[in-house]
Write an enzyme that holds these catalytic residues in place. Structure first.
Site, PDB file in Angstrom:
ATOM      1  N   SER A  53       0.792  -1.236   0.000  1.00 45.66           N
ATOM      2  CA  SER A  53       0.000   0.000   0.000  1.00 45.66           C
ATOM      3  C   SER A  53       0.819   1.279   0.000  1.00 45.66           C
ATOM      4  CB  SER A  53      -0.958   0.014   1.201  1.00 45.66           C
ATOM      5  OG  SER A  53      -2.044  -0.859   0.960  1.00 45.66           O
ATOM      6  N   LYS A  56       0.023   3.593  -2.869  1.00 44.66           N
ATOM      7  CA  LYS A  56      -1.023   4.615  -2.838  1.00 44.66           C
ATOM      8  C   LYS A  56      -0.430   6.023  -2.867  1.00 44.66           C
ATOM      9  CE  LYS A  56      -4.630   1.902  -0.479  1.00 44.66           C
ATOM     10  NZ  LYS A  56      -3.976   0.601  -0.267  1.00 44.66           N
ATOM     11  N   SER A 292      -5.803   3.683   4.281  1.00 47.23           N
ATOM     12  CA  SER A 292      -5.328   2.760   3.250  1.00 47.23           C
ATOM     13  C   SER A 292      -6.484   2.112   2.503  1.00 47.23           C
ATOM     14  CB  SER A 292      -4.429   1.670   3.868  1.00 47.23           C
ATOM     15  OG  SER A 292      -3.601   1.097   2.890  1.00 47.23           O
TER      16      SER A 292
END
Length: 475
Positions: A53, A56, A292
């Protein structure tokens, strides 16, 4: 630029023990002055790693440079035919645009504001804005039933997710439930066994998924006084949309005597009756970074693909759009790195520590992106860093703002750390290939061993705060 040797003694105060990365895995890291961009430390920063993640950050930066903090998704009601005094003789089109925050209640309010009271034609659930698969290549098949892999379709209502519960008491089979208003069905044939029984039979909870969002749980689970929470990702988006839109029509007091079906129509020339706008991108970006949120990130990716290439968005054109936006707007060349989605869920994603460092320095220094700093989680205080054990100590609590990245065998962290002398450092710490023996796993369960990746992350970050500067050595 200078490079450190693999020895980590340079990270810790004089006389402290060496910081050893987890055995058998791969590690890469970088440290830089957030204001000047001067690289102070690097190790294997060209190595391609699974970002999880932390990816991102890449997606959100592309969004910030393209959209700005005030941009909003817009879901529109459009029509064709004759509309007279609330009666539509023709078709009503709901133009879904991939708004990940849209709820069934908001859809009902949008329909209510249209002024329509009767529809004799079709209600079209339009998904023109996105095309192709609604999930990214490389998403694990056995994760598809849970909400963090909910389909990032153009049609998103209530996060394309249903919450339920599994009641597991010793002496009787488990029982699964979902709220009565949810248009899904859940059944269970699940045994309730203690840990020894589960290990001896190699039994675990499994999920089968059928058409019209039917879910069937099998296998076994451990006993628990409180119900186990369940979060089912919608599989059949069309069925989900039809059921929730039917509910919204009734809530809005609209009589529909025709049919309802999906569509992929470019309705840009149809008259607009009403529209609903999402929260501004600044709030959506906070959802992506602090919590997230995969659905928000992947809908953003597909939206960037649609806008950048003036065609329906997909994972393929979205990832290419991100590459081109970062190169043109921030001079970030991702080179051999590979993007498969916007969230980092895919096992196909590959990024280098230098890619993430370039993104962080742009966020820190570019006025178009600096607002993202306030949308990152804070160690010990918010989001995915609130309870992260590696950053709970007094040296780190409240001093780290960063994006986490965790999937199987991966633990990453990328962001900023404030030192005691008032400096802000940008850092990237990637750990891949993490695994331990069954004996070590048992010791961890008994509290006799700390997860090596967590210990290394804490010591690595603490080492930065305990030194006024990082001394580097030529290789």
């Amino acid at each position: 630029m200078k490079r450190l040797t693999s020895a980590l003694l340079l990270l810790v105060s004089a006389g402290a023990a060496a910081i050893e990365p987890p055995a058998h895995g791969q590690s890469a890291w970088m440290l830089a002055d957030a204001n000047t961009g001067n690289i102070e430390m690097r190790h294997q920063d060209e190595l391609l790693m699974k970002p999880a993640s932390t990816q991102k950050l890449v997606t959100v930066l592309a969004g910030a440079l393209t959209l700005g903090p005030d941009w909003q998704y817009e879901t529109r009601l459009q029509y064709r035919g004759d509309l007279d005094q609330g009666r539509l003789t023709g078709d009503l089109l709901i133009d879904f645009a991939g708004d990940p925050s849209l709820t069934r209640e908001q859809l009902a309010e949008l329909l209510r504001r249209s002024g329509i009271r009767h529809i004799s034609g079709k209600v079209l659930l339009n998904q023109y804005h996105f095309t192709g698969y609604d999930r990214g290549n490389g998403w694990s098949w056995n994760d598809l039933g849970v909400c963090y892999t909910a389909p990032a379709a153009a049609l998103i209502l209530d996060r394309n997710c249903v919450q339920g519960a599994l009641y597991a008491r010793t002496g009787s089979p488990a029982r699964a439930t979902v709220p009565a208003h949810q248009p899904v069905s859940v059944s269970a044939e699940v045994a309730v066994l203690n840990r020894t029984e589960r290990e001896q039979s190699f039994c675990e909870l499994e999920l089968d998924m059928g058409p019209d969002n039917q879910y069937h749980l099998t296998g076994c689970i451990g006993p628990r006084k409180e119900p186990w929470p369940l979060r089912f990702a919608i599989q059949d988006v069309s069925h989900w949309g039809t059921q929730l839109t039917g509910w919204a029509l009734k809530q809005a007091g609209i009589v529909h005597s025709g049919t309802m079906e999906g569509s992929r129509i470019n309705a840009s020339q149809w008259p607009v009756l009403a529209s609903h706008k999402s929260p501004p991108f600044a709030e959506l970006a906070e959802r992506i970074l602090v919590y997230s949120d995969n659905l928000y990130a992947d809908s953003l990716l597909r939206t960037l693909g649609a806008m950048h290439f003036s065609q329906p968005g997909s994972f393929r054109n979205g990832t290419q759009a991100v590459r081109e936006i970062l190169k043109a707007q921030a001079n970030i060349d991702l080179g051999p790195s590979w993007l498969a989605d916007g969230s980092g869920l895919s096992a196909h994603n590959l990024l280098r520590a230098r890619d993430l460092m370039a993104v962080l320095l742009t966020i820190s220094q570019d006025p178009r992106a600096q607002w993202l700093l306030a949308r990152l989680p804070v160690s010990g205080e918010s989001g995915t860093l609130r309870y992260r054990k590696s950053v709970q100590g007094p040296a780190l609590k409240g001093k780290v703002i960063a994006k986490t990245g965790t999937i199987a065998h991966v633990q990453n962290l990328a962001g900023f750390i404030d030192t005691p002398n008032g400096e802000r450092k940008a850092f990237v710490l990637l750990q891949n290939g993490l695994s331990i023996s069954p004996e070590q796993s048992d010791a961890m369960a008994k509290g006799q061993l700390e997860w090596p990746a967590r210990r290394f992350e804490r010591n690595w970050l603490t080492g930065i705060t305990e030194r006024e500067s990082i001394v580097s050595t030529n290789q």
